[in-house]
Design a protein around this motif. Sequence first.
Motif, PDB file in Angstrom:
ATOM      1  N   ASN A 198       0.850  -1.198   0.000  1.00  0.00           N
ATOM      2  CA  ASN A 198       0.000   0.000   0.000  1.00  0.00           C
ATOM      3  C   ASN A 198       0.886   1.249   0.000  1.00  0.00           C
ATOM      4  O   ASN A 198       0.706   2.158   0.795  1.00  0.00           O
ATOM      5  N   ILE A 199       1.868   1.267  -0.893  1.00  0.00           N
ATOM      6  CA  ILE A 199       2.780   2.409  -0.962  1.00  0.00           C
ATOM      7  C   ILE A 199       2.874   2.878  -2.418  1.00  0.00           C
ATOM      8  O   ILE A 199       2.245   2.315  -3.301  1.00  0.00           O
ATOM      9  N   GLY A 200       3.652   3.916  -2.643  1.00  0.00           N
ATOM     10  CA  GLY A 200       3.834   4.439  -3.999  1.00  0.00           C
ATOM     11  C   GLY A 200       2.569   5.065  -4.550  1.00  0.00           C
ATOM     12  O   GLY A 200       1.832   5.770  -3.849  1.00  0.00           O
ATOM     13  N   GLU A 201       2.285   4.818  -5.822  1.00  0.00           N
ATOM     14  CA  GLU A 201       1.142   5.425  -6.494  1.00  0.00           C
ATOM     15  C   GLU A 201      -0.187   4.966  -5.891  1.00  0.00           C
ATOM     16  O   GLU A 201      -1.157   5.734  -5.852  1.00  0.00           O
ATOM     17  N   ILE A 202      -0.228   3.723  -5.431  1.00  0.00           N
ATOM     18  CA  ILE A 202      -1.469   3.223  -4.808  1.00  0.00           C
ATOM     19  C   ILE A 202      -1.787   4.032  -3.560  1.00  0.00           C
ATOM     20  O   ILE A 202      -2.930   4.498  -3.378  1.00  0.00           O
ATOM     21  N   LEU A 203      -0.795   4.236  -2.722  1.00  0.00           N
ATOM     22  CA  LEU A 203      -1.008   4.999  -1.495  1.00  0.00           C
ATOM     23  C   LEU A 203      -1.365   6.447  -1.804  1.00  0.00           C
ATOM     24  O   LEU A 203      -2.253   7.020  -1.162  1.00  0.00           O
ATOM     25  N   ALA A 204      -0.692   7.056  -2.764  1.00  0.00           N
ATOM     26  CA  ALA A 204      -0.990   8.448  -3.122  1.00  0.00           C
ATOM     27  C   ALA A 204      -2.443   8.591  -3.547  1.00  0.00           C
ATOM     28  O   ALA A 204      -3.135   9.542  -3.138  1.00  0.00           O
ATOM     29  N   HIS A 205      -2.925   7.658  -4.351  1.00  0.00           N
ATOM     30  CA  HIS A 205      -4.322   7.691  -4.792  1.00  0.00           C
ATOM     31  C   HIS A 205      -5.264   7.507  -3.610  1.00  0.00           C
ATOM     32  O   HIS A 205      -6.257   8.248  -3.469  1.00  0.00           O
ATOM     33  N   ARG A 206      -4.955   6.540  -2.762  1.00  0.00           N
ATOM     34  CA  ARG A 206      -5.836   6.265  -1.628  1.00  0.00           C
ATOM     35  C   ARG A 206      -5.877   7.432  -0.648  1.00  0.00           C
ATOM     36  O   ARG A 206      -6.923   7.740  -0.068  1.00  0.00           O
ATOM     37  N   LEU A 207      -4.758   8.103  -0.449  1.00  0.00           N
ATOM     38  CA  LEU A 207      -4.741   9.267   0.437  1.00  0.00           C
ATOM     39  C   LEU A 207      -5.617  10.387  -0.113  1.00  0.00           C
ATOM     40  O   LEU A 207      -6.336  11.054   0.639  1.00  0.00           O
ATOM     41  N   ASP A 208      -5.564  10.588  -1.414  1.00  0.00           N
ATOM     42  CA  ASP A 208      -6.408  11.616  -2.026  1.00  0.00           C
ATOM     43  C   ASP A 208      -7.885  11.278  -1.857  1.00  0.00           C
ATOM     44  O   ASP A 208      -8.704  12.160  -1.562  1.00  0.00           O
ATOM     45  N   GLU A 214     -13.721   3.674  -4.838  1.00  0.00           N
ATOM     46  CA  GLU A 214     -12.586   4.351  -5.468  1.00  0.00           C
ATOM     47  C   GLU A 214     -11.231   3.845  -4.980  1.00  0.00           C
ATOM     48  O   GLU A 214     -10.203   4.252  -5.513  1.00  0.00           O
ATOM     49  N   LEU A 215     -11.211   2.969  -3.988  1.00  0.00           N
ATOM     50  CA  LEU A 215      -9.967   2.651  -3.305  1.00  0.00           C
ATOM     51  C   LEU A 215      -9.242   1.407  -3.817  1.00  0.00           C
ATOM     52  O   LEU A 215      -8.156   1.096  -3.358  1.00  0.00           O
ATOM     53  N   MET A 216      -9.836   0.680  -4.706  1.00  0.00           N
ATOM     54  CA  MET A 216      -9.152  -0.428  -5.388  1.00  0.00           C
ATOM     55  C   MET A 216      -8.604  -1.481  -4.425  1.00  0.00           C
ATOM     56  O   MET A 216      -7.456  -1.906  -4.533  1.00  0.00           O
ATOM     57  N   PHE A 217      -9.399  -1.901  -3.461  1.00  0.00           N
ATOM     58  CA  PHE A 217      -8.932  -2.916  -2.516  1.00  0.00           C
ATOM     59  C   PHE A 217      -8.967  -4.324  -3.111  1.00  0.00           C
ATOM     60  O   PHE A 217      -8.235  -5.202  -2.691  1.00  0.00           O
ATOM     61  N   GLY A 218      -9.861  -4.559  -4.045  1.00  0.00           N
ATOM     62  CA  GLY A 218      -9.940  -5.884  -4.640  1.00  0.00           C
ATOM     63  C   GLY A 218     -10.679  -6.887  -3.778  1.00  0.00           C
ATOM     64  O   GLY A 218     -11.210  -6.550  -2.711  1.00  0.00           O
ATOM     65  N   GLU A 219     -10.693  -8.124  -4.222  1.00  0.00           N
ATOM     66  CA  GLU A 219     -11.391  -9.183  -3.506  1.00  0.00           C
ATOM     67  C   GLU A 219     -10.601  -9.621  -2.275  1.00  0.00           C
ATOM     68  O   GLU A 219      -9.372  -9.577  -2.261  1.00  0.00           O
ATOM     69  N   VAL A 220     -11.329 -10.055  -1.274  1.00  0.00           N
ATOM     70  CA  VAL A 220     -10.703 -10.525  -0.037  1.00  0.00           C
ATOM     71  C   VAL A 220     -10.670 -12.053  -0.044  1.00  0.00           C
ATOM     72  O   VAL A 220     -11.700 -12.701  -0.216  1.00  0.00           O
ATOM     73  N   GLU A 221      -9.493 -12.606   0.148  1.00  0.00           N
ATOM     74  CA  GLU A 221      -9.375 -14.058   0.191  1.00  0.00           C
ATOM     75  C   GLU A 221     -10.046 -14.591   1.455  1.00  0.00           C
ATOM     76  O   GLU A 221      -9.976 -13.978   2.521  1.00  0.00           O
TER      77      GLU A 221
END
Length: 253
Positions: free
Chosen positions: A165-175, A227-234
């Motif tokens: 949950n870092i890099g571009e993914i984190l930046a998007h999620r923070l926004d 909007e957060l792109m968490f995906g499916e949960v195993e």
Amino acid sequence: MLSLEEIQELIKSFPDQSLIEVGCHVKRISYDFCFRDVAIFPSDLQPMIFDEKKRIIVFGIKEPGTLDYDSRPIYDPQLRYGLAVAGDRKGFLREKARSAVLRSLSYLSYSSSGAFFYASAASLLDAVAAIGGSTISPSHFFTQINFANSEIANRLLAILEPDANIGEILAHRLDVLASYQERGRSEITLKKASGLISNSKGLEASIFFFHEYAKLGAERIQRAGRELMFGEVESKKMTQLKEIIMDLVGLIK
């Protein structure tokens, strides 16, 4: 330490209330770039950045017994600091842990989707910190892991996967997160996260994101989840989360 000038400005703005420093500086786990957190008691002031240099965050507390012993009075004209601090620290931390577990269960009752799954898991950060003997400072969660809570903390971190949950993914999620927060809190969120990321503390920023996300509440979590792109949960991760919840329940005495 807060400078004399900063203290004077705080007193000028809040002359009749108790000013109480809280947070990572009082716990002595702060980074050089961390904000100073000052609670105003009694007050219903929403969290906001107080100064032009953006070093101080102020927020109000209304209920007596709201603060832990990890606090210190800056200015206390009416001698109300003792009212603001919990009388029973052990009971205070136990209630923090209990409330966090109940919030986690509440989120799971809404849905097993990624949005509510991660909100449920992140809610438990407060409980793990409390079992370790402290209220949480989310940017410093790794520092707060100790012998008392290390095993369960590591299991929770394995579920949250902060390194994914870092890099571009984190930046998007923070926004996205900031867009669902109140104005003052959203500014604080982005400033704190930016400070962590720019100082090579991406994992800490990731934990900070999860903790703030879990505080949104069910309605906003449901909306933000799209909007957060968490995906499916195993199913395995869901089982692991439920096991952690049960273990925490057994530790809250």
